[in-house]
Design a protein around this motif. Structure first.
Motif, PDB file in Angstrom:
ATOM      1  N   GLU A 411       6.321  -5.810   3.400  1.00 54.42           N
ATOM      2  CA  GLU A 411       5.677  -6.136   4.678  1.00 54.42           C
ATOM      3  C   GLU A 411       6.755  -6.496   5.695  1.00 54.42           C
ATOM      4  N   HIS A 412       6.873  -5.676   6.731  1.00 53.15           N
ATOM      5  CA  HIS A 412       7.834  -5.931   7.812  1.00 53.15           C
ATOM      6  C   HIS A 412       7.100  -6.736   8.891  1.00 53.15           C
ATOM      7  N   THR A 413       7.098  -8.042   8.749  1.00 49.95           N
ATOM      8  CA  THR A 413       6.245  -8.880   9.606  1.00 49.95           C
ATOM      9  C   THR A 413       6.608  -8.810  11.076  1.00 49.95           C
ATOM     10  N   GLU A 414       7.845  -8.427  11.386  1.00 46.94           N
ATOM     11  CA  GLU A 414       8.280  -8.379  12.787  1.00 46.94           C
ATOM     12  C   GLU A 414       8.129  -6.995  13.403  1.00 46.94           C
ATOM     13  N   VAL A 415       7.877  -5.983  12.549  1.00 46.94           N
ATOM     14  CA  VAL A 415       7.796  -4.602  13.025  1.00 46.94           C
ATOM     15  C   VAL A 415       6.347  -4.170  13.047  1.00 46.94           C
ATOM     16  N   LYS A 416       5.881  -3.780  14.235  1.00 43.62           N
ATOM     17  CA  LYS A 416       4.473  -3.397  14.383  1.00 43.62           C
ATOM     18  C   LYS A 416       4.370  -2.034  15.050  1.00 43.62           C
ATOM     19  N   TYR A 417       3.446  -1.223  14.550  1.00 42.39           N
ATOM     20  CA  TYR A 417       3.124   0.069  15.126  1.00 42.39           C
ATOM     21  C   TYR A 417       1.622   0.108  15.357  1.00 42.39           C
ATOM     22  N   GLU A 418       1.232   0.509  16.572  1.00 44.38           N
ATOM     23  CA  GLU A 418      -0.185   0.547  16.956  1.00 44.38           C
ATOM     24  C   GLU A 418      -0.836  -0.820  16.728  1.00 44.38           C
ATOM     25  N   GLY A 419      -0.064  -1.888  16.930  1.00 42.60           N
ATOM     26  CA  GLY A 419      -0.589  -3.246  16.789  1.00 42.60           C
ATOM     27  C   GLY A 419      -0.712  -3.735  15.366  1.00 42.60           C
ATOM     28  N   LYS A 420      -0.291  -2.932  14.399  1.00 41.20           N
ATOM     29  CA  LYS A 420      -0.411  -3.309  12.989  1.00 41.20           C
ATOM     30  C   LYS A 420       0.988  -3.494  12.382  1.00 41.20           C
ATOM     31  N   THR A 421       1.088  -4.481  11.476  1.00 34.82           N
ATOM     32  CA  THR A 421       2.351  -4.735  10.805  1.00 34.82           C
ATOM     33  C   THR A 421       2.736  -3.544   9.936  1.00 34.82           C
ATOM     34  N   LYS A 422       3.997  -3.164  10.006  1.00 30.06           N
ATOM     35  CA  LYS A 422       4.473  -2.052   9.183  1.00 30.06           C
ATOM     36  C   LYS A 422       4.496  -2.477   7.717  1.00 30.06           C
ATOM     37  N   LYS A 423       3.891  -1.652   6.868  1.00 36.90           N
ATOM     38  CA  LYS A 423       3.874  -1.927   5.430  1.00 36.90           C
ATOM     39  C   LYS A 423       4.312  -0.673   4.672  1.00 36.90           C
ATOM     40  N   GLU A 424       5.003  -0.897   3.577  1.00 33.10           N
ATOM     41  CA  GLU A 424       5.388   0.199   2.693  1.00 33.10           C
ATOM     42  C   GLU A 424       4.934  -0.133   1.276  1.00 33.10           C
ATOM     43  N   SER A 425       4.475   0.869   0.557  1.00 33.25           N
ATOM     44  CA  SER A 425       3.999   0.678  -0.815  1.00 33.25           C
ATOM     45  C   SER A 425       4.587   1.740  -1.722  1.00 33.25           C
ATOM     46  N   ILE A 426       5.059   1.315  -2.881  1.00 32.03           N
ATOM     47  CA  ILE A 426       5.649   2.242  -3.847  1.00 32.03           C
ATOM     48  C   ILE A 426       5.028   1.967  -5.210  1.00 32.03           C
ATOM     49  N   SER A 427       4.375   2.952  -5.757  1.00 31.00           N
ATOM     50  CA  SER A 427       3.800   2.835  -7.100  1.00 31.00           C
ATOM     51  C   SER A 427       4.834   3.192  -8.150  1.00 31.00           C
ATOM     52  N   PHE A 428       4.781   2.497  -9.281  1.00 26.90           N
ATOM     53  CA  PHE A 428       5.697   2.848 -10.377  1.00 26.90           C
ATOM     54  C   PHE A 428       5.059   2.433 -11.705  1.00 26.90           C
ATOM     55  N   LEU A 429       5.548   3.031 -12.769  1.00 26.38           N
ATOM     56  CA  LEU A 429       5.071   2.725 -14.126  1.00 26.38           C
ATOM     57  C   LEU A 429       6.156   1.977 -14.898  1.00 26.38           C
ATOM     58  N   TYR A 430       5.763   0.894 -15.520  1.00 22.79           N
ATOM     59  CA  TYR A 430       6.680   0.170 -16.396  1.00 22.79           C
ATOM     60  C   TYR A 430       6.294   0.500 -17.836  1.00 22.79           C
ATOM     61  N   LEU A 431       7.155   1.247 -18.516  1.00 26.63           N
ATOM     62  CA  LEU A 431       6.889   1.697 -19.876  1.00 26.63           C
ATOM     63  C   LEU A 431       8.037   1.231 -20.769  1.00 26.63           C
ATOM     64  N   PRO A 432       7.961  -0.016 -21.228  1.00 25.99           N
ATOM     65  CA  PRO A 432       9.082  -0.556 -22.021  1.00 25.99           C
ATOM     66  C   PRO A 432       9.262   0.202 -23.335  1.00 25.99           C
ATOM     67  N   LYS A 433      10.510   0.368 -23.729  1.00 21.46           N
ATOM     68  CA  LYS A 433      10.817   1.061 -24.994  1.00 21.46           C
ATOM     69  C   LYS A 433      10.879   0.051 -26.125  1.00 21.46           C
TER      70      LYS A 433
END
Length: 433
Positions: A411-433
């Motif tokens: 969450e980039h709390t200081e960066v806003k586009y179209e009045g909304k806070t810029k957010k980035e999401s990255i999905s990942f899988l944790y598959l321990p060996k």
């Protein structure tokens, strides 16, 4: 008179043998086009990291123009190379069979041969037409490339003026300055084109200003290429049927636009559109290659937050890189609650204090969460070895996760586009060996 005759003969001989130079030019241009394509990608990446937000969308159009120039260069010289190669083969065939199609052959009936002769009457004329087409393609190709390059240089100059304005004034002032310059140049061009309308061009006041106006417009848009562009353009337009010129222009425009659009989609050009960039950052419906270092395009800079891979077997492998373009860094530092460190004579101590303040500001204005919970992290200011992208590198020293799917959120709390806070999401899988 002898000198004029000698000069004419020399020019005619040069024109006859110009195909050799044309093939060399096409070969060099095709090789250069591939190099230029990578260069344009690097320029777009540089614009993304360097320009203020107010100029980003204008930079988008400048980048798209440069992509069009490179695609035009590649396509037109490839077509020229093919046509000229066909011509060389045809000339060789004519040297072997100077009479062209042999009408005395018994392979076909008389009725077929009569129609064959009517359809293909003169082999020499066919070769001459191929020669004319090849030379015209080369001239028009160079004219288009120079025109696009000239516009690219013009827009680059305006962006530089805007950048200096933003540095010494405000981003809003920079946007006003660049928009005003674009408006003036576009208005002058449209006005000049409008004066070519038959109802206007014979009026006395139009006669006085039309040519000088178009000359100055050509100097602005063509800049260093103004003379050759003018010669190639006016010679072609005044010797080509209007309908054929328009038809060919529309076909070329459609082909170049489609190919350039494909190239633009597969570059970082769309990232120069802030709102598009913000929307793309927060899509979690699928795993996009751009978020994973192991799958990202090696020829493009990282402009989205990235982690090593979509599947992790050891939590110690999880590290997060957040690219930091100038526009976001500036906004964060200007609005950071951590005060500036006091100035001292010890440069080393001052640099360390400034670094600590920057890390504090980033920690304050950028929140990193996993599965909607804030996590402890260690932050470093980092230049990524991939393509020297400037940004932040995060490590998670005491992270504990259960096996399965997880979502890392920024969450980039200081960066806003179209009045909304810029957010980035990255999905990942944790598959321990």
């Amino acid at each position: 008179m002898e000198n004029q005759s000698s000069e004419k003969s020399w020019l005619e001989q040069l024109a006859t043998e110009s195909w050799q130079a044309e093939l060399v030019i096409s070969g060099v241009a095709l090789y250069g086009a591939f190099q230029l394509s990578a260069g344009v990608d690097q320029l777009i990446d540089w614009l993304f990291f360097t320009l203020p937000e107010s100029l980003a969308e204008i930079a988008y159009f400048a980048g798209f123009y440069l992509i069009i120039a490179v695609i035009t260069l590649s396509a037109s010289f490839l077509v020229h190379f093919i046509v000229r190669a066909i011509w060389i083969a045809s000339i060789g065939l004519e040297s072997v069979y100077p009479n062209g199609i042999n009408m005395d052959t018994d392979l076909f009936g008389e009725h077929f041969k009569t129609q064959l002769k009517k359809e293909y009457p003169d082999f020499n004329a066919f070769n001459a037409n191929l020669d004319k087409v090849a030379s015209s393609i080369l001239a028009n190709a160079l004219s288009l490339v120079m025109a696009f390059a000239g516009i690219g240089i013009l827009m680059g100059g305006m962006l530089f003026i805007g950048y200096l304005t933003a540095v010494f004034s405000t981003e809003k002032a920079a946007l006003y300055v660049v928009t005003a310059l674009i408006g003036i140049f576009v208005a002058a061009l449209l006005f000049g084109v409008a004066l070519s309308i038959p109802k206007l061009r014979d009026k006395e006041w139009v006669k006085k200003i039309h040519f000088p106006l178009m000359r100055y417009v050509g100097m602005v848009y063509g800049n260093i290429f103004q003379q050759p562009i003018s010669w190639f353009s006016y010679v072609t337009r005044t010797n080509t049927d209007k309908k054929a010129y328009l038809k060919n222009g529309i076909i070329i425009f459609i082909v170049i636009t489609v190919v350039s659009g494909y190239k633009a989609i597969n570059s970082n050009l769309l990232s120069l559109m802030p709102n598009h960039f913000a929307r793309e950052s927060n899509i979690t419906e699928r795993m996009y290659n751009r978020h994973y270092e192991s799958k990202a395009n090696e020829s493009l800079a990282f402009v989205y937050a990235t982690i090593p891979a979509p599947e992790l077997h050891y939590l110690s492998d999880l590290r997060l890189f957040i690219p930091m373009p100038y526009r976001e860094e500036r906004r964060i530092m200007e609005n950071c609650d951590t005060p500036e460190p006091p100035e001292t004579d010890d440069r080393s101590a001052s640099r360390k204090a400034q670094y600590v303040r920057e890390i504090s500001c980033y920690r304050e204005k950028i929140k990193v969460l996993i599965d909607n919970k804030e996590v402890n992290c260690t932050i470093y200011i980092h230049t990524h070895p991939h393509r020297k992208e400037y940004g932040l590198l995060y490590y998670f020293p005491d992270l504990v996760l259960s096996p399965g799917e997880h979502v890392l959120q920024i969450e980039h709390t200081e960066v806003k586009y179209e009045g909304k806070t810029k957010k980035e999401s990255i999905s990942f899988l944790y598959l321990p060996k």
